[in-house]
Design a protein around this motif. Structure first.
Motif, PDB file in Angstrom:
ATOM      1  N   TYR A  69      12.663  -1.620   8.254  1.00 41.07           N
ATOM      2  CA  TYR A  69      12.990  -0.585   9.362  1.00 41.07           C
ATOM      3  C   TYR A  69      11.439   0.579   9.484  1.00 41.07           C
ATOM      4  O   TYR A  69      11.675   1.360  10.358  1.00 41.07           O
ATOM      5  CB  TYR A  69      14.121   0.514   8.858  1.00 41.07           C
ATOM      6  CG  TYR A  69      15.307  -0.304   8.868  1.00 41.07           C
ATOM      7  CD1 TYR A  69      15.797  -0.772   9.992  1.00 41.07           C
ATOM      8  CD2 TYR A  69      15.909  -0.872   7.851  1.00 41.07           C
ATOM      9  CE1 TYR A  69      17.074  -1.576  10.177  1.00 41.07           C
ATOM     10  CE2 TYR A  69      17.064  -1.739   7.791  1.00 41.07           C
ATOM     11  CZ  TYR A  69      17.637  -2.037   9.013  1.00 41.07           C
ATOM     12  OH  TYR A  69      18.623  -2.910   8.890  1.00 41.07           O
ATOM     13  N   MET A  70      10.567   0.337   8.846  1.00 41.38           N
ATOM     14  CA  MET A  70       9.473   0.888   8.837  1.00 41.38           C
ATOM     15  C   MET A  70       8.319   0.586   9.722  1.00 41.38           C
ATOM     16  O   MET A  70       8.276  -0.688   9.604  1.00 41.38           O
ATOM     17  CB  MET A  70       8.748   1.184   7.419  1.00 41.38           C
ATOM     18  CG  MET A  70       9.607   1.740   6.325  1.00 41.38           C
ATOM     19  SD  MET A  70       9.884   3.578   6.020  1.00 41.38           S
ATOM     20  CE  MET A  70       7.966   3.775   5.947  1.00 41.38           C
ATOM     21  N   PRO A  71       7.605   1.394  10.425  1.00 45.29           N
ATOM     22  CA  PRO A  71       6.518   0.859  11.215  1.00 45.29           C
ATOM     23  C   PRO A  71       5.228  -0.275  10.287  1.00 45.29           C
ATOM     24  O   PRO A  71       5.355   0.309   8.983  1.00 45.29           O
ATOM     25  CB  PRO A  71       5.676   1.804  11.823  1.00 45.29           C
ATOM     26  CG  PRO A  71       6.881   3.012  11.911  1.00 45.29           C
ATOM     27  CD  PRO A  71       7.609   2.611  10.399  1.00 45.29           C
ATOM     28  N   ARG A  72       4.919  -1.055  10.810  1.00 46.57           N
ATOM     29  CA  ARG A  72       4.134  -1.894  10.007  1.00 46.57           C
ATOM     30  C   ARG A  72       2.811  -1.154   9.252  1.00 46.57           C
ATOM     31  O   ARG A  72       2.133  -1.510   8.339  1.00 46.57           O
ATOM     32  CB  ARG A  72       3.354  -3.237  10.655  1.00 46.57           C
ATOM     33  CG  ARG A  72       4.464  -4.264  11.140  1.00 46.57           C
ATOM     34  CD  ARG A  72       5.334  -4.798   9.802  1.00 46.57           C
ATOM     35  NE  ARG A  72       6.171  -4.175   9.496  1.00 46.57           N
ATOM     36  CZ  ARG A  72       6.963  -4.374   8.505  1.00 46.57           C
ATOM     37  NH1 ARG A  72       6.812  -5.300   7.727  1.00 46.57           N
ATOM     38  NH2 ARG A  72       8.108  -3.538   8.048  1.00 46.57           N
ATOM     39  N   TYR A  73       2.093  -0.077  10.051  1.00 41.87           N
ATOM     40  CA  TYR A  73       0.989   0.524   9.642  1.00 41.87           C
ATOM     41  C   TYR A  73       1.365   1.213   8.174  1.00 41.87           C
ATOM     42  O   TYR A  73       0.286   1.474   7.386  1.00 41.87           O
ATOM     43  CB  TYR A  73       0.519   1.511  10.585  1.00 41.87           C
ATOM     44  CG  TYR A  73       1.246   2.568  10.969  1.00 41.87           C
ATOM     45  CD1 TYR A  73       1.575   3.743  10.281  1.00 41.87           C
ATOM     46  CD2 TYR A  73       2.091   2.517  12.356  1.00 41.87           C
ATOM     47  CE1 TYR A  73       2.378   4.923  10.689  1.00 41.87           C
ATOM     48  CE2 TYR A  73       3.082   3.829  12.655  1.00 41.87           C
ATOM     49  CZ  TYR A  73       3.075   4.718  11.928  1.00 41.87           C
ATOM     50  OH  TYR A  73       3.823   5.462  12.281  1.00 41.87           O
ATOM     51  N   TYR A  74       2.477   1.337   7.849  1.00 45.97           N
ATOM     52  CA  TYR A  74       2.970   2.028   6.455  1.00 45.97           C
ATOM     53  C   TYR A  74       2.552   0.774   5.488  1.00 45.97           C
ATOM     54  O   TYR A  74       2.190   1.394   4.154  1.00 45.97           O
ATOM     55  CB  TYR A  74       4.239   2.535   6.341  1.00 45.97           C
ATOM     56  CG  TYR A  74       4.449   4.008   7.082  1.00 45.97           C
ATOM     57  CD1 TYR A  74       4.089   4.863   6.341  1.00 45.97           C
ATOM     58  CD2 TYR A  74       5.336   3.981   8.060  1.00 45.97           C
ATOM     59  CE1 TYR A  74       4.023   6.189   6.942  1.00 45.97           C
ATOM     60  CE2 TYR A  74       5.541   5.248   8.680  1.00 45.97           C
ATOM     61  CZ  TYR A  74       4.894   6.343   8.200  1.00 45.97           C
ATOM     62  OH  TYR A  74       4.872   7.494   8.763  1.00 45.97           O
TER      63      TYR A  74
END
Length: 175
Positions: free
Chosen positions: A4-9
């Protein structure tokens, strides 16, 4: 939770570690909630089964299996309703741990419970009688019957097969 987190994290190990730890806590919380919810129902209670027994006025007997104890509590909770052959059979099946047949003897004023799932006198017959007495109306008698190995079944065995048994084993043999 990573999905559920954006990939840049993904490039921040501290953030990913924090997300992983939060996921572990949420999973543990969900499991604890499921266990706690299971205790609210007799059919799945284990830890709180003594509380259910206390509510129903049953003395806790740790020597009995959870299934037998649950069946006794269920029968007491359902006891306010009509006692049917199916209810009696379900309780007897659970306590005996084997199939039973229940019939009403109207002329004799009794309920006859026959153990057909195994042979011989069951060790827990008095437990069954005691619990059935709590369930069945007081004006009806209770008869417990047991099945045995009979001679016409003996004819199906060869002498070598029969010789492998002691007499006590042969009495309760179920082909």
């Amino acid at each position: 939770m990573r999905d559920y987190m954006p990939r840049y994290y993904d490039d921040f190990p501290v953030v990913m570690n924090l997300v992983d730890r939060e996921a572990d806590v949420i999973i543990a919380l969900n499991e604890a909630a499921a266990v706690t919810l299971a205790q609210a129902f007799v059919g799945s209670a284990d830890r709180d089964l003594p509380r259910w027994e206390r509510i129903c006025g049953i003395k806790t007997d740790e020597t009995k299996s959870l299934e037998v104890r649950r069946a006794i509590v269920k029968s007491r909770l359902q006891g306010a309703g009509t006692v049917t052959v199916a209810v009696v059979r379900e309780l007897a099946d659970t306590i005996y741990g084997a199939a039973t047949e229940v019939r009403e003897d109207f002329t004799g004023g009794r309920v006859v419970v026959t153990l057909v799932g195994k042979r011989g006198v069951a060790a827990d017959a008095e437990d069954v009688r005691k619990e059935l007495r709590e369930l069945i109306p007081a004006h009806l008698g209770i008869a417990l019957e047991f099945t045995w190995f009979v001679w016409n079944e003996f004819d199906a065995l060869t002498w070598n097969e029969a010789d492998a048994f002691t007499w006590d084993e042969l009495e309760v043999y179920m082909p």
